[in-house]
Scaffold this active site. Structure first.
Site, PDB file in Angstrom:
ATOM      1  N   TYR A 108      17.558 -38.457  -3.050  1.00 33.25           N
ATOM      2  CA  TYR A 108      16.924 -37.028  -3.217  1.00 33.25           C
ATOM      3  C   TYR A 108      18.057 -36.394  -4.014  1.00 33.25           C
ATOM      4  CZ  TYR A 108      14.144 -33.135  -1.749  1.00 33.25           C
ATOM      5  OH  TYR A 108      13.508 -31.935  -1.745  1.00 33.25           O
ATOM      6  N   LYS A 137      -9.733 -50.824   2.146  1.00 28.42           N
ATOM      7  CA  LYS A 137      -9.475 -51.065   0.703  1.00 28.42           C
ATOM      8  C   LYS A 137      -8.028 -51.220   0.207  1.00 28.42           C
ATOM      9  CE  LYS A 137     -12.569 -51.322  -2.980  1.00 28.42           C
ATOM     10  NZ  LYS A 137     -13.734 -51.920  -2.824  1.00 28.42           N
ATOM     11  N   GLU A 174     -15.035 -45.310  -4.513  1.00 27.70           N
ATOM     12  CA  GLU A 174     -15.590 -45.969  -3.509  1.00 27.70           C
ATOM     13  C   GLU A 174     -16.627 -45.259  -2.444  1.00 27.70           C
ATOM     14  OE1 GLU A 174     -15.455 -49.708  -1.633  1.00 27.70           O
ATOM     15  OE2 GLU A 174     -14.323 -49.141  -3.224  1.00 27.70           O
ATOM     16  N   ASP A 175     -17.729 -45.727  -2.408  1.00 32.89           N
ATOM     17  CA  ASP A 175     -18.605 -45.433  -1.336  1.00 32.89           C
ATOM     18  C   ASP A 175     -19.028 -44.115  -1.572  1.00 32.89           C
ATOM     19  OD1 ASP A 175     -18.645 -47.877  -0.243  1.00 32.89           O
ATOM     20  OD2 ASP A 175     -17.317 -46.983   1.443  1.00 32.89           O
ATOM     21  N   ASP A 191     -18.133 -50.070  -6.155  1.00 37.11           N
ATOM     22  CA  ASP A 191     -19.392 -50.543  -5.789  1.00 37.11           C
ATOM     23  C   ASP A 191     -20.430 -50.697  -6.826  1.00 37.11           C
ATOM     24  OD1 ASP A 191     -18.901 -49.902  -3.161  1.00 37.11           O
ATOM     25  OD2 ASP A 191     -18.993 -47.726  -3.440  1.00 37.11           O
ATOM     26  N   ALA A 214     -32.213 -50.244  -6.961  1.00 38.94           N
ATOM     27  CA  ALA A 214     -31.829 -49.460  -8.008  1.00 38.94           C
ATOM     28  C   ALA A 214     -30.726 -48.639  -7.755  1.00 38.94           C
ATOM     29  CB  ALA A 214     -33.132 -49.026  -8.520  1.00 38.94           C
ATOM     30  N   GLY A 215     -29.846 -48.981  -6.881  1.00 36.68           N
ATOM     31  CA  GLY A 215     -28.602 -48.199  -6.679  1.00 36.68           C
ATOM     32  C   GLY A 215     -27.531 -48.482  -7.798  1.00 36.68           C
ATOM     33  N   ASN A 273     -26.140 -56.942   2.997  1.00 42.15           N
ATOM     34  CA  ASN A 273     -25.436 -57.292   4.237  1.00 42.15           C
ATOM     35  C   ASN A 273     -25.567 -56.252   5.357  1.00 42.15           C
ATOM     36  OD1 ASN A 273     -23.481 -59.312   4.179  1.00 42.15           O
ATOM     37  ND2 ASN A 273     -21.994 -58.459   2.195  1.00 42.15           N
ATOM     38  N   ASN A 309     -16.531 -58.651  -3.327  1.00 37.78           N
ATOM     39  CA  ASN A 309     -15.956 -57.829  -4.350  1.00 37.78           C
ATOM     40  C   ASN A 309     -14.506 -57.862  -4.534  1.00 37.78           C
ATOM     41  OD1 ASN A 309     -18.397 -56.900  -4.884  1.00 37.78           O
ATOM     42  ND2 ASN A 309     -17.789 -54.383  -4.692  1.00 37.78           N
TER      43      ASN A 309
END
Length: 754
Positions: free
Chosen positions: A38, A93, A135-136, A161, A194-195, A286, A318
């Site tokens: 520091y 993650k 994510e998500d 995703d 279709a996501g 899943n 993934n």
């Protein structure tokens, strides 16, 4: 794998709450450390970065730091549960990033569903991070967020995703189609869902050669077709097809590939039966897939099946993608993760699946082995080679496509990646590189054993040796074919049909005729492969020998001692293990040969081990271990070690060596300096000589099992020509490769006497 609610909650709540923490990477134990960390010391890198912003990657953690960003609107299968409830996933993650690619993570849970607010928040955090992992976040907002951030930010932005499932499933698809003899440009592909994942998968398959007109996408309302108005958006519209099919059942008739990214149980056995010959089904919902593995394989014997579950073959996970993609992108300071980099990741995974799988990977999953085929299309996440193959492919492609800020030597980069897997890999690379400079002929008496055959392929690919396999050629080739091992140009020797067999018998008889061996026994011994292999080395038909996968250590060392014998300047051979710790390396002997020792034997072991350390580019510092410190215990066992130390000092006065001493003195120099300032060993010893086999064998095994050391060995020292013997039952394919490299170095490197 069934996990109870209580088990999951306890896992997250025990000890330190959650799954991640921040640790300092620099010392901060003194006032000076604090001044460097520091004020005032920290001002210096600040000034440098102010002048040259790129220096932030040199003086801060930014280059190895990724933000995992979520607003909790599409968390796993739980849906829109909010930012706070999604935090355990984001922490998880971070664990995966660290475990598989050594990447640090800050997880950022943003309490907003406003696209503008989320994008702006991430944008202004750019100076902190080397990359952004979205994510998500629910569709279609996730598409817009990623597109905007990729345009506005100068670091990689990757929505896992979307692209993770696409990259991994595409690798499995390429290999499945190869097994079926089909070309991706010709196959009909049906996606249900279709996501984010489904749309990314379809686009990625097209990037790999699939034809848009051959792709049919379905959602909860049925087939996405030209003219459909209900539940549409611009992302779905791209995949609207000219077709009469209106239901998933219609679409699957005659299809070559089905990819499910929707809900469980939606595909029937009859729908599977309606598909084309040799269908590929990836049911990735899943925890319950669109159709279960047992139901699909019962409906069609020719189906190749994959799911998102770990209890069935071909798990599309993934974790095979994002850690390694970011690793490669960060290491070249990429400004983006482009389509070419994603394709490179896919092809790297597909190619790696065709390689021989290390034993350690099979053990991690509780099976005997994995082999490329219908039930093994993609590598397993715990395969350490994924890091090397995928990250290097991504980095190389980033450089080729112009998004890399810096350039790397890919071969050196692969070695750096390997070093991340553990220091033993880094240490062993020294010997592999030396062996590759001058490969030698190494004979394997157990030439028909699976581990030897699999090692042979690696040895040839690494170009570290020319293998010679002993055994029945027909059996060896049959087993190699079963293991998918290429033996083209590999020499196979059958001692029963060897044209110089009689010459070998006569030479062996000459060597052993005054050791109780008659001509009949000589011929009998030459039909035994360990004896014949040793004779090949003795006669110059091979440069070294590696054996012991199926035989006890004494049974493999005996023929070598009888035929090859010890060096002229050596009376006793000895066994060595190289013990590799996170930040240190130790050479320990004798661990395998001499049950009882004398001062002369111990002195010889010390000199041989010091010579071996030099082969590894280590300057030896030798400690002669005992329960006594410099005569503190007047006992004959301690006196033996003291006398051995004197003998070594007389023979090689320049060698740093001392003893007898306790093990703690040997590795903690401050104890010696404070209490024994007269000692010639004033720093930590890297060569540890145990007083007998019992203590050496026990110590190295405890250090390996409890101390976390990686053990390389056993290395047999003192032979006239290279002979290295593996430990029965504990040898893996990689051990065979390592021992081969050591044997090659022994063969072409002159003895470095001290």
């Amino acid at each position: 794998m069934a996990i109870s609610v209580d088990e999951a909650l306890q896992y997250h709540a025990q000890k330190r709450k959650g799954k991640i923490e921040v640790r300092a990477t620099k010392p901060c134990t003194t006032q000076r450390d604090l001044s460097l960390a520091y004020t005032p010391g920290v001002a210096e890198p600040c000034r440098v970065i102010h002048k040259d912003p790129e220096k932030v990657f040199e003086y801060t953690a930014r280059g190895n730091l990724v933000a995992v960003v979520s607003n909790g609107t599409a968390v796993l299968g739980l849906g829109n549960i909010g930012a706070a409830a999604g935090k355990p996933v984001m922490e998880g993650k971070g664990v995966l990033f660290k475990r598989f690619a050594d990447i640090d993570v800050f997880d950022l849970e943003l309490d907003t569903t406003d696209v503008d607010e989320l994008c702006r928040t991430v944008e202004i955090l750019e100076p902190t991070f080397g990359g952004i992992n979205l994510e998500d976040i629910k569709a279609p907002e996730c598409f817009e967020i990623e597109e905007r951030l990729k345009k506005s930010m100068n670091i990689p932005v990757f929505h896992d995703d979307q692209h993770g499932t696409a990259i991994i499933s595409a690798a499995a698809l390429l290999n499945a189609l190869e097994l079926n003899g089909k070309d991706i440009k010709d196959v009909r592909i049906v996606l249900n869902g279709a996501g984010a994942s489904a749309i990314a998968c379809a686009k990625h398959y097209i990037a790999l050669g699939a034809q848009l007109e051959h792709v049919t996408m379905c959602d909860s309302k049925g087939v996405i077709h030209t003219g459909r108005q209900e539940n549409m958006n611009k992302y779905k519209e791209y995949f609207a097809s000219e077709t009469e099919a209106r239901t998933l059942e219609d679409a699957m008739k005659g299809a070559d590939v089905f990819v499910g990214l929707s809900v469980g149980g939606i595909v029937s056995q009859q729908m599977v039966k309606s598909m084309a010959d040799d269908p590929v089904i990836f049911a990735l919902a899943n925890p319950d897939p669109e159709i279960t593995y047992p139901d699909a394989t019962a409906a069609r014997s020719d189906v190749i099946m994959g799911t998102g579950r770990s209890d069935y073959p071909n798990q599309v996970n993934n974790v095979l993608g994002f850690p390694f993609i970011f690793r490669g992108a960060l290491d070249v300071r990429a400004t983006a993760i482009n389509e070419e980099m994603k394709v490179a990741a896919t092809r790297a995974l597909a190619d790696l699946a065709k390689q021989d799988v290390p034993d350690s990977v099979a053990k991690a999953y509780g099976v005997e082995y994995f082999q490329f085929g219908r039930e093994y299309l993609i590598p397993k996440p715990f395969d350490p080679r994924v890091l090397i193959w995928e990250a290097s492919a991504v980095a190389e492609t980033a450089m080729k496509t112009g998004v890399a800020r810096i350039r790397l030597d890919i071969d050196k980069y692969k070695e750096e990646l390997e070093a991340r897997l553990g220091r033993s890999k880094e240490v062993m690379r020294i010997m592999l590189n030396k062996a590759r400079k001058s490969p030698k002929r190494i004979v394997y008496p157990e030439g028909d054993h699976e581990k030897i055959l699999r090692a042979t392929q690696i040895i040839r690919e690494e170009k570290i040796a020319t293998p010679i396999l002993l055994g029945n050629p027909e059996i060896i080739r049959q087993r190699a074919e079963e293991l998918n091992v290429d033996l083209d140009d590999v020499e196979i020797v059958d001692q029963f049909n060897f044209d110089r067999f009689e010459e070998y018998v006569e030479e062996y008889y000459r060597l052993r005729q005054r050791k109780g061996v008659n001509l009949y026994q000589a011929e009998r011994d030459m039909r035994r492969r360990n004896y014949f292999g040793a004779m090949m080395v003795h006669m110059g038909d091979a440069d070294g020998l590696v054996s012991g996968v199926t035989r006890q250590y004494p049974d493999t060392i005996r023929p070598a001692l009888q035929i090859i014998r010890t060096r002229e300047d050596v009376n006793h051979v000895a066994g060595l293990y190289v013990l590799v710790f996170e930040n240190d390396i130790k050479f320990m002997a004798d661990t395998t040969v001499n049950i009882e020792t004398t001062p002369e034997i111990l002195a010889e072991i010390a000199l041989l081990t010091a010579e071996e350390a030099k082969k590894w580019d280590v300057e030896p510092r030798v400690a002669m271990l005992s329960f006594s410190n410099f005569g503190s215990v007047p006992h004959q066992l301690a006196k033996k070690v003291e006398d051995a130390t004197k003998l070594v000092k007389q023979k090689v006065p320049t060698l740093m060596i001392d003893g007898e001493m306790n093990a703690d003195l040997a590795v903690e120099p401050s104890i010696i300096r404070e209490n024994y300032p007269f000692s010639t060993l004033n720093t930590s010893a890297n060569v540890l000589i145990c007083p007998d086999l019992q203590s050496g064998n026990i110590t190295y095994k405890l250090l390996q099992r409890l101390g976390g050391a990686a053990a390389i060995g056993p290395i047999l020292m003192g032979m006239k020509k290279p002979v290295h013997l593996l430990q029965i039952g504990s040898s893996e394919v990689n051990d065979v490769v390592n021992m081969t490299a050591i044997a090659v170095v022994d063969a072409h490197q002159p003895i470095r006497r001290l």
